[in-house]
Design a protein around this motif. Structure first.
Motif, PDB file in Angstrom:
ATOM      1  N   GLU A   4       0.486 -28.861  32.306  1.00  0.00           N
ATOM      2  CA  GLU A   4       1.293 -29.425  33.384  1.00  0.00           C
ATOM      3  C   GLU A   4       2.796 -29.291  33.108  1.00  0.00           C
ATOM      4  O   GLU A   4       3.603 -29.928  33.772  1.00  0.00           O
ATOM      5  N   ARG A   7       6.284 -26.549  36.925  1.00  0.00           N
ATOM      6  CA  ARG A   7       5.927 -26.946  38.290  1.00  0.00           C
ATOM      7  C   ARG A   7       4.744 -26.137  38.830  1.00  0.00           C
ATOM      8  O   ARG A   7       3.853 -26.687  39.454  1.00  0.00           O
ATOM      9  N   ARG A  10       1.370 -27.475  38.135  1.00  0.00           N
ATOM     10  CA  ARG A  10       0.962 -28.728  38.790  1.00  0.00           C
ATOM     11  C   ARG A  10       0.552 -28.515  40.243  1.00  0.00           C
ATOM     12  O   ARG A  10       0.146 -29.463  40.905  1.00  0.00           O
ATOM     13  N   GLN A  15      -4.167 -26.402  39.517  1.00  0.00           N
ATOM     14  CA  GLN A  15      -4.900 -27.508  38.890  1.00  0.00           C
ATOM     15  C   GLN A  15      -6.413 -27.367  39.109  1.00  0.00           C
ATOM     16  O   GLN A  15      -7.190 -27.625  38.200  1.00  0.00           O
TER      17      GLN A  15
END
Length: 117
Positions: A4, A7, A10, A15
């Motif tokens: 994570e 950016r 995420r 994910q």
């Protein structure tokens, strides 16, 4: 570094891919490593998750080396065989390669499970 840190890691799709990779690594590492050779983003996700999960490095490296060598030899053989036998070239060779890679990984996982007990 984790999964994570940046950016882009995420983002929901990334994910989802990382969660999938973690589940698959837990369920059968050889199958995943052999299959991931054929899917570019899967290779990235599997390597990130393997590092973040602290998978035993010697086991991981041995399986990755075997998977990469097998992939290279396999691609050369399938490419030559398909080109000699069937019309369609890469459009035929790619799906055939993926199916056989999944099967090869599953067989290796089965063998590893049997030797462990």
């Amino acid at each position: 570094m984790g999964t994570e840190r940046w950016r882009w890691m995420r983002m929901p799709r990334v994910q989802q891919a990382l969660v999938w990779a973690r589940r698959r690594l837990d369920g059968g590492m050889a199958t995943v490593l052999f299959t991931a050779r054929f899917v570019p983003f899967a290779r990235l996700a599997i390597n990130l998750v393997a590092g973040a999960s602290r998978i035993h490095p010697p086991r991981y490296l041995a399986l990755v080396a075997l998977a990469a060598t097998g992939w290279a030899l396999y691609q050369a053989a399938v490419g030559a065989a398909v080109a000699a036998i069937l019309p369609g070239g890469p459009l035929v060779a790619v799906p055939v390669s993926i199916v056989l890679a999944i099967g090869l990984g599953a067989v290796i996982d089965l063998c590893v499970r049997r030797t462990r007990g």
